[in-house]
Design a protein around this motif. Structure first.
Motif, short mmCIF file in Angstrom:
data_model
loop_
_atom_site.label_atom_id
_atom_site.label_comp_id
_atom_site.label_asym_id
_atom_site.label_seq_id
_atom_site.Cartn_x
_atom_site.Cartn_y
_atom_site.Cartn_z
N UNK A 233 0.82 -1.22 0.00
CA UNK A 233 0.00 0.00 0.00
C UNK A 233 0.85 1.27 0.00
N UNK A 234 2.17 1.11 -0.09
CA UNK A 234 3.07 2.27 0.01
C UNK A 234 3.33 2.86 -1.38
N UNK A 235 4.14 3.93 -1.38
CA UNK A 235 4.54 4.59 -2.63
C UNK A 235 5.89 4.08 -3.13
N UNK A 236 6.43 3.04 -2.50
CA UNK A 236 7.71 2.50 -2.94
C UNK A 236 7.60 1.97 -4.38
N UNK A 237 8.71 2.02 -5.10
CA UNK A 237 8.71 1.61 -6.51
C UNK A 237 9.88 0.68 -6.80
N UNK A 238 9.68 -0.18 -7.78
CA UNK A 238 10.74 -1.02 -8.36
C UNK A 238 11.49 -1.84 -7.33
N UNK A 239 10.78 -2.38 -6.34
CA UNK A 239 11.42 -3.29 -5.41
C UNK A 239 11.72 -4.61 -6.10
N UNK A 240 12.72 -5.31 -5.58
CA UNK A 240 13.05 -6.64 -6.07
C UNK A 240 12.86 -7.67 -4.97
N UNK A 241 12.82 -8.94 -5.34
CA UNK A 241 12.74 -10.04 -4.39
C UNK A 241 13.89 -11.00 -4.66
N UNK A 242 14.70 -11.26 -3.66
CA UNK A 242 15.71 -12.32 -3.69
C UNK A 242 15.68 -12.91 -2.29
N UNK A 243 14.89 -13.97 -2.11
CA UNK A 243 14.54 -14.44 -0.77
C UNK A 243 14.46 -15.96 -0.77
N UNK A 244 14.96 -16.59 0.29
CA UNK A 244 14.88 -18.05 0.33
C UNK A 244 13.44 -18.54 0.23
N UNK A 245 12.51 -17.78 0.85
CA UNK A 245 11.11 -18.19 0.85
C UNK A 245 10.26 -17.18 0.09
N UNK A 246 9.41 -17.72 -0.78
CA UNK A 246 8.39 -16.92 -1.45
C UNK A 246 7.10 -17.11 -0.67
N UNK A 247 6.48 -16.00 -0.23
CA UNK A 247 5.30 -16.09 0.62
C UNK A 247 4.20 -15.16 0.14
N UNK A 248 3.05 -15.24 0.79
CA UNK A 248 1.87 -14.52 0.34
C UNK A 248 2.07 -13.01 0.27
N UNK A 249 2.79 -12.44 1.25
CA UNK A 249 2.96 -10.99 1.26
C UNK A 249 3.69 -10.50 0.01
N UNK A 250 4.55 -11.34 -0.55
CA UNK A 250 5.26 -10.95 -1.77
C UNK A 250 4.32 -10.92 -2.97
N UNK A 251 3.33 -11.82 -2.96
CA UNK A 251 2.31 -11.79 -4.01
C UNK A 251 1.53 -10.48 -3.94
N UNK A 252 1.18 -10.07 -2.73
CA UNK A 252 0.47 -8.80 -2.54
C UNK A 252 1.29 -7.65 -3.12
N UNK A 253 2.58 -7.65 -2.85
CA UNK A 253 3.44 -6.58 -3.33
C UNK A 253 3.56 -6.58 -4.85
#
Length: 441
Positions: A233-253
């Motif tokens: 819900x934030x104004x952040x832009x162009x975040x990346x994911x490099x994480x051992x676990x993929x979880x629901x909150x990442x889908x939301x993002x």
């Protein structure tokens, strides 16, 4: 009919026949996270009373195991977990449950060097036209385990989502010993922990430290879930994911457009992970999604590889911390209640990444079963507590009372800063005990 189909049919057996491959004394690579064995598990449970001295190796149990209920006291089998969950802790009420201390990034090497597991039972998707079984949401160390196993038994689950690579996310029919068709056995559902006000407050402090283009590793739990909701819900832009676990909150993002991966230096535009576990929403998102890239854990959690991404941010939970900065995230005293996982890997990765930051998050207090409130920030760790992150590796620490940076600070500053984010009711006591231990000026 292709040669692969013929080979498939020659290896297709009943569950009962497949589990006959297990011998006394075998170590068995059994289940990990979302890849469970509901069909083989039932068949193997019937066989357990005939066997002696077998070792069941599993991690992140997401479904109860029939083999435990067939041997609840551990007379025939030893239960060895690489990451404890509530299910494993429940088993410990009637039998000994052992834990393998590990740096998660090294797990594939453990498999290859130790060569313990003779039998591997693994869940996979139906074979494709090229003869490959896709491992779905769990890549982790499974390719390495398959490299050393004498017997590989595949249980086919038609509901398993398809994982794009990366690499290490497939097994070929030519290396498989037996195939068991499980049909539609569904996926284990891991409900999100509902964040409390304390979780949201901690998440707010961490959110203030995030920047456009950051590449995130986020653990599981109520606080990370709260943070994921806030990031979406934030104004952040162009975040990346490099994480051992993929979880629901990442889908939301990702669905909110906050995660694009466009600023990553490796796996650009892709969400890099080694296993995924959560709700059906997560599995549906993962299924054949080119935005997701599954790799073995010795790629995802390797410091040299991961910190090629700039601005790596690691966010993880903890159980307690002492005033010098030693963090325990896996035991309550001598009782193992979780696992180290890749926390130390990513604490290290984030700091060594250009512009990177790591955060250890914990509520300032907890309430025991008798209703007594205890501080999570203590002069010394509890007797028997396991040090997950050494004090020299810890950077930011956050509670609902603030956030402090410990990196490169002397003991007296560490103690001062940690006391400043402890619960106010415990600060005077912490100051007195810190003076007694010569931790303050």
């Amino acid at each position: 009919m292709s040669n692969w189909v013929k080979e498939y049919q020659s290896k297709l057996v009943s569950p009962a026949k497949a589990v006959r491959a297990v011998r006394n004394g075998d170590w068995i690579e059994y289940t990990f996270a979302a890849n469970t064995l509901p069909v083989l598990d039932e068949a193997f449970a019937k066989r357990i009373p005939e066997l002696e001295d077998i070792v069941i190796v599993n991690g992140i149990s997401t479904r109860p195991h029939a083999i435990h209920y067939a041997d609840p006291t551990g007379k025939h089998s030893t239960w060895n977990s690489t990451h404890m969950t509530g299910i494993d802790r429940m088993y410990a009420k009637t039998r000994k449950v052992f834990y393998t201390p590990l740096k998660y990034s090294e797990a594939p090497r453990y498999c290859r060097d130790n060569k313990n597991c003779r039998v591997m039972m693994v869940q996979a998707r139906p074979m494709d036209k090229h003869g490959f079984f896709n491992l779905g949401p769990t890549i982790s160390h499974l390719r390495a385990a398959a490299d050393v196993a004498e017997v590989i038994i595949v249980e086919v689950n038609e509901d398993l989502p398809y994982s794009q690579g990366g690499y290490g996310n497939n097994l070929h029919v030519s290396e498989v010993t037996y195939i068991v068709e499980g049909g539609h056995t569904g996926m284990p559902q891991i409900p999100n922990e509902e964040p409390e006000e304390v979780d949201r407050k901690i998440a707010e402090y961490v959110l203030q430290e995030l920047r456009d283009g950051d590449c995130l590793q986020i653990g599981i739990g109520a606080m990370p879930n709260a943070l994921g909701q806030m990031i979406a819900q934030s104004d952040l832009k162009d975040l990346g994911i490099h994480s051992e676990m993929l979880c629901d909150s990442m889908v939301d993002m990702a669905e909110a457009g906050v995660v694009t991966g466009n600023k990553k230096q490796i796996d650009q535009g892709r969400m890099t992970y080694t296993f995924a576990a959560g709700s059906q929403k997560l599995y549906d998102f993962l299924d054949n999604n080119p935005m997701c890239a599954g790799y073995p854990v010795d790629y995802v959690n390797d410091r040299v590889i991961a910190c090629r991404n700039y601005n790596m941010v690691s966010i993880n939970n903890a159980i307690e911390i002492d005033l010098t900065g030693q963090v325990c995230s896996e035991s309550k005293g001598i009782r193992q209640i979780s696992g180290a996982g890749g926390q130390l890997d990513f604490v290290d990765i984030a700091y060594h990444s250009k512009g990177g930051r790591s955060f250890i998050c914990l509520s300032s207090t907890y309430t025991d079963s008798k209703g007594t409130i205890h501080s999570r920030i203590n002069p010394l760790l509890s007797v028997g507590a396991v040090v997950t992150d050494t004090r020299s590796t810890v950077q930011y620490v956050a509670t609902e009372y603030g956030i402090v940076n410990l990196k490169g600070t002397p003991i007296f500053q560490r103690a001062e800063r940690l006391i400043s984010i402890a619960h106010p009711d415990f600060r005077d006591e912490l100051i007195r005990e810190a003076h007694q231990l010569n931790l303050l000026r």
